[in-house]
Design a protein around this motif. Structure first.
Motif, PDB file in Angstrom:
ATOM      1  N   ASP A 142      28.809  38.488  50.143  1.00  0.00           N
ATOM      2  CA  ASP A 142      29.143  39.874  50.499  1.00  0.00           C
ATOM      3  C   ASP A 142      30.525  40.212  49.962  1.00  0.00           C
ATOM      4  OD1 ASP A 142      26.805  40.429  52.149  1.00  0.00           O
ATOM      5  OD2 ASP A 142      27.648  38.931  53.522  1.00  0.00           O
ATOM      6  N   VAL A 143      31.404  39.203  49.987  1.00  0.00           N
ATOM      7  CA  VAL A 143      32.768  39.393  49.472  1.00  0.00           C
ATOM      8  C   VAL A 143      33.229  38.066  48.875  1.00  0.00           C
ATOM      9  CG1 VAL A 143      33.789  38.835  51.717  1.00  0.00           C
ATOM     10  CG2 VAL A 143      35.115  40.142  50.053  1.00  0.00           C
ATOM     11  N   LEU A 144      34.009  38.158  47.802  1.00  0.00           N
ATOM     12  CA  LEU A 144      34.502  36.957  47.126  1.00  0.00           C
ATOM     13  C   LEU A 144      36.025  36.882  47.207  1.00  0.00           C
ATOM     14  CD1 LEU A 144      33.816  34.525  45.193  1.00  0.00           C
ATOM     15  CD2 LEU A 144      34.342  36.096  43.309  1.00  0.00           C
ATOM     16  N   VAL A 145      36.536  35.720  47.613  1.00  0.00           N
ATOM     17  CA  VAL A 145      37.980  35.507  47.701  1.00  0.00           C
ATOM     18  C   VAL A 145      38.376  34.721  46.450  1.00  0.00           C
ATOM     19  CG1 VAL A 145      39.881  34.525  49.035  1.00  0.00           C
ATOM     20  CG2 VAL A 145      37.831  35.360  50.206  1.00  0.00           C
ATOM     21  N   VAL A 146      39.282  35.303  45.667  1.00  0.00           N
ATOM     22  CA  VAL A 146      39.719  34.657  44.431  1.00  0.00           C
ATOM     23  C   VAL A 146      41.129  34.094  44.586  1.00  0.00           C
ATOM     24  CG1 VAL A 146      40.131  34.990  41.963  1.00  0.00           C
ATOM     25  CG2 VAL A 146      38.321  36.283  43.115  1.00  0.00           C
ATOM     26  N   ASP A 147      41.357  32.915  44.026  1.00  0.00           N
ATOM     27  CA  ASP A 147      42.673  32.274  44.101  1.00  0.00           C
ATOM     28  C   ASP A 147      43.595  32.985  43.112  1.00  0.00           C
ATOM     29  OD1 ASP A 147      44.593  30.476  44.883  1.00  0.00           O
ATOM     30  OD2 ASP A 147      44.047  28.991  43.375  1.00  0.00           O
ATOM     31  N   GLY A 148      44.413  33.905  43.612  1.00  0.00           N
ATOM     32  CA  GLY A 148      45.288  34.696  42.754  1.00  0.00           C
ATOM     33  C   GLY A 148      45.447  36.059  43.422  1.00  0.00           C
ATOM     34  N   HIS A 149      46.093  36.997  42.727  1.00  0.00           N
ATOM     35  CA  HIS A 149      46.296  38.321  43.316  1.00  0.00           C
ATOM     36  C   HIS A 149      45.253  39.359  42.923  1.00  0.00           C
ATOM     37  CE1 HIS A 149      50.294  37.364  44.914  1.00  0.00           C
ATOM     38  NE2 HIS A 149      50.519  36.714  43.785  1.00  0.00           N
ATOM     39  N   GLY A 150      45.209  40.433  43.728  1.00  0.00           N
ATOM     40  CA  GLY A 150      44.315  41.553  43.440  1.00  0.00           C
ATOM     41  C   GLY A 150      45.184  42.643  42.809  1.00  0.00           C
ATOM     42  N   ILE A 151      45.449  43.704  43.575  1.00  0.00           N
ATOM     43  CA  ILE A 151      46.291  44.789  43.028  1.00  0.00           C
ATOM     44  C   ILE A 151      47.781  44.499  43.136  1.00  0.00           C
ATOM     45  CG2 ILE A 151      44.548  46.540  43.511  1.00  0.00           C
ATOM     46  CD1 ILE A 151      46.271  47.393  45.925  1.00  0.00           C
ATOM     47  N   ALA A 152      48.148  43.359  43.711  1.00  0.00           N
ATOM     48  CA  ALA A 152      49.561  42.993  43.822  1.00  0.00           C
ATOM     49  C   ALA A 152      49.993  42.432  42.461  1.00  0.00           C
ATOM     50  CB  ALA A 152      49.762  41.954  44.919  1.00  0.00           C
ATOM     51  N   HIS A 153      49.995  43.316  41.493  1.00  0.00           N
ATOM     52  CA  HIS A 153      50.195  42.953  40.088  1.00  0.00           C
ATOM     53  C   HIS A 153      50.956  44.085  39.387  1.00  0.00           C
ATOM     54  CE1 HIS A 153      48.751  42.846  35.865  1.00  0.00           C
ATOM     55  NE2 HIS A 153      48.570  41.546  36.030  1.00  0.00           N
ATOM     56  N   PRO A 154      51.741  43.788  38.347  1.00  0.00           N
ATOM     57  CA  PRO A 154      52.523  44.806  37.647  1.00  0.00           C
ATOM     58  C   PRO A 154      51.711  46.036  37.239  1.00  0.00           C
ATOM     59  CG  PRO A 154      53.165  42.659  36.896  1.00  0.00           C
ATOM     60  CD  PRO A 154      51.936  42.462  37.750  1.00  0.00           C
ATOM     61  N   ARG A 155      50.463  45.833  36.849  1.00  0.00           N
ATOM     62  CA  ARG A 155      49.599  46.948  36.445  1.00  0.00           C
ATOM     63  C   ARG A 155      48.415  47.080  37.391  1.00  0.00           C
ATOM     64  NH1 ARG A 155      51.916  44.455  32.645  1.00  0.00           N
ATOM     65  NH2 ARG A 155      50.442  42.730  32.608  1.00  0.00           N
ATOM     66  N   ARG A 156      48.599  46.517  38.585  1.00  0.00           N
ATOM     67  CA  ARG A 156      47.550  46.542  39.623  1.00  0.00           C
ATOM     68  C   ARG A 156      46.222  45.974  39.138  1.00  0.00           C
ATOM     69  NH1 ARG A 156      49.220  50.204  43.745  1.00  0.00           N
ATOM     70  NH2 ARG A 156      47.084  50.431  44.454  1.00  0.00           N
ATOM     71  N   MET A 157      46.279  45.001  38.277  1.00  0.00           N
ATOM     72  CA  MET A 157      45.056  44.399  37.747  1.00  0.00           C
ATOM     73  C   MET A 157      45.087  42.875  37.758  1.00  0.00           C
ATOM     74  SD  MET A 157      42.500  46.133  37.174  1.00  0.00           S
ATOM     75  CE  MET A 157      41.625  44.913  36.229  1.00  0.00           C
ATOM     76  N   GLY A 158      45.303  42.315  38.957  1.00  0.00           N
ATOM     77  CA  GLY A 158      45.298  40.861  39.081  1.00  0.00           C
ATOM     78  C   GLY A 158      43.879  40.349  38.899  1.00  0.00           C
ATOM     79  N   ILE A 159      43.727  39.034  38.860  1.00  0.00           N
ATOM     80  CA  ILE A 159      42.419  38.427  38.598  1.00  0.00           C
ATOM     81  C   ILE A 159      41.324  38.843  39.577  1.00  0.00           C
ATOM     82  CG2 ILE A 159      43.001  36.329  39.897  1.00  0.00           C
ATOM     83  CD1 ILE A 159      41.279  34.794  37.805  1.00  0.00           C
ATOM     84  N   ALA A 160      41.671  39.046  40.846  1.00  0.00           N
ATOM     85  CA  ALA A 160      40.651  39.433  41.833  1.00  0.00           C
ATOM     86  C   ALA A 160      40.124  40.838  41.541  1.00  0.00           C
ATOM     87  CB  ALA A 160      41.212  39.361  43.246  1.00  0.00           C
ATOM     88  N   SER A 161      41.007  41.748  41.115  1.00  0.00           N
ATOM     89  CA  SER A 161      40.591  43.107  40.777  1.00  0.00           C
ATOM     90  C   SER A 161      39.799  43.088  39.476  1.00  0.00           C
ATOM     91  CB  SER A 161      41.823  44.010  40.625  1.00  0.00           C
ATOM     92  OG  SER A 161      42.540  44.070  41.842  1.00  0.00           O
ATOM     93  N   HIS A 162      40.268  42.313  38.553  1.00  0.00           N
ATOM     94  CA  HIS A 162      39.629  42.198  37.237  1.00  0.00           C
ATOM     95  C   HIS A 162      38.173  41.714  37.380  1.00  0.00           C
ATOM     96  CE1 HIS A 162      40.524  41.444  32.761  1.00  0.00           C
ATOM     97  NE2 HIS A 162      39.239  41.234  32.911  1.00  0.00           N
ATOM     98  N   PHE A 163      38.018  40.632  38.112  1.00  0.00           N
ATOM     99  CA  PHE A 163      36.672  40.084  38.319  1.00  0.00           C
ATOM    100  C   PHE A 163      35.796  41.072  39.093  1.00  0.00           C
ATOM    101  CE2 PHE A 163      33.340  37.845  40.471  1.00  0.00           C
ATOM    102  CZ  PHE A 163      32.922  36.866  39.578  1.00  0.00           C
ATOM    103  N   GLY A 164      36.374  41.681  40.121  1.00  0.00           N
ATOM    104  CA  GLY A 164      35.620  42.617  40.943  1.00  0.00           C
ATOM    105  C   GLY A 164      35.072  43.796  40.154  1.00  0.00           C
ATOM    106  N   VAL A 165      35.918  44.348  39.284  1.00  0.00           N
ATOM    107  CA  VAL A 165      35.487  45.490  38.477  1.00  0.00           C
ATOM    108  C   VAL A 165      34.376  45.077  37.510  1.00  0.00           C
ATOM    109  CG1 VAL A 165      36.189  47.011  36.591  1.00  0.00           C
ATOM    110  CG2 VAL A 165      37.614  46.809  38.633  1.00  0.00           C
ATOM    111  N   LEU A 166      34.556  43.954  36.840  1.00  0.00           N
ATOM    112  CA  LEU A 166      33.538  43.494  35.891  1.00  0.00           C
ATOM    113  C   LEU A 166      32.194  43.237  36.554  1.00  0.00           C
ATOM    114  CD1 LEU A 166      35.383  41.001  33.508  1.00  0.00           C
ATOM    115  CD2 LEU A 166      35.036  43.458  33.256  1.00  0.00           C
ATOM    116  N   MET A 167      32.196  42.691  37.752  1.00  0.00           N
ATOM    117  CA  MET A 167      30.946  42.371  38.459  1.00  0.00           C
ATOM    118  C   MET A 167      30.554  43.402  39.508  1.00  0.00           C
ATOM    119  SD  MET A 167      29.620  39.665  37.181  1.00  0.00           S
ATOM    120  CE  MET A 167      30.087  40.551  35.698  1.00  0.00           C
TER     121      MET A 167
END
Length: 229
Positions: free
Chosen positions: A101-126
């Motif tokens: 239902d939800v995936l927890v990724v080791d790294g940041h989400g929007i807490a990133h210089p361009r608001r595109m940490g790995i959790a956001s990146h993966f989430g958008v792609l999938m």
DNA sequence: GCGACAG
DNA sequence: ATCTTGTCGC
């Protein structure tokens, strides 16, 4: 899109494009299955061992492990972790018999210089609800939370807009950084992570994923999807 | 120019 | 991230 041949300037352009696709919204659906994602590798090696662990929620008992090995050439550059780890995680993701239902990724989400940490990146792609759970800060400012378990402060950007939460997951341990990735928000991501903490500093999803990929790298676990008996 | 800097 | 043993504090 082959991330291995991208340059950092090109990766930056891609992050700025994907940024507009991130959806920050409260997550209220009932969770019965939660996932944890992480990567492991030998120093100086281009082989990465990726894994996604599925856990029953709220029990947090493991249901199965999806492990894959992949070659990567994109170097580790702060702010561009996704270009190094997402490809392998996508393989592990497609190998899952059921999606969490939800995936927890080791790294940041929007807490990133361009608001595109790995959790956001993966989430958008999938197009998948994700949460970033990191052990160190990458971007933002905050006040140190009290030393008691559960204490937390807000991670803010330059305009004082909330990016995530700095959470003292256990008494007198270094805090962890929780931020929404995609289809979640600051409050719901914090609530979900709080319910995912057991006897360790790190939430069970990423903690078990970390253990799994390390065992996989050492040959103790094998590649593929393995249900827990 | 000087710090900060996920994994 | 990974490599590593003992050691300090609660």
């Amino acid at each position: 899109m082959d991330y291995n041949t991208l340059t950092v300037p090109q990766a930056t352009i891609l992050q700025k494009e994907l940024k507009d696709e991130v959806i920050i919204s409260p997550f209220h659906k009932k969770i019965t299955l939660i996932g944890g994602a992480d990567i492991s590798f030998n120093k100086f090696s281009t082989t990465v061992y990726a894994g996604i662990v599925l856990l029953k929620f709220p029990e947090l008992t493991p249901v199965g492990y999806s492990l894959v090995k992949k070659e990567v050439h994109f170097p580790y550059v702060p702010g561009f972790l996704a270009f190094r780890e997402v490809p392998a995680l996508l393989d592990a993701w497609e190998q899952l018999p059921v999606k969490p239902d939800v995936l927890v990724v080791d790294g940041h989400g929007i807490a990133h210089p361009r608001r595109m940490g790995i959790a956001s990146h993966f989430g958008v792609l999938m197009n998948q609800p994700t949460i970033g759970s990191a052990k160190k800060k990458l971007y933002g400012k905050y006040e140190e939370p009290d030393l008691t378990q559960g204490s937390h402060t807000i991670l803010l950007d330059k305009a004082d807009l909330p990016l995530g939460t700095v959470l003292r997951s256990k008494t007198k341990v270094k805090p962890i950084f929780v931020s929404p990735g995609h289809l979640t928000d600051v409050d719901s991501s914090l609530k979900i992570i709080e319910q995912s903490i057991r006897n360790y500093r790190l939430p069970e999803p990423t903690r078990l994923a970390h253990n799994a990929v390390n065992s996989f790298r050492k040959g103790v676990l094998e590649e593929g999807y393995t249900p827990v008996s």
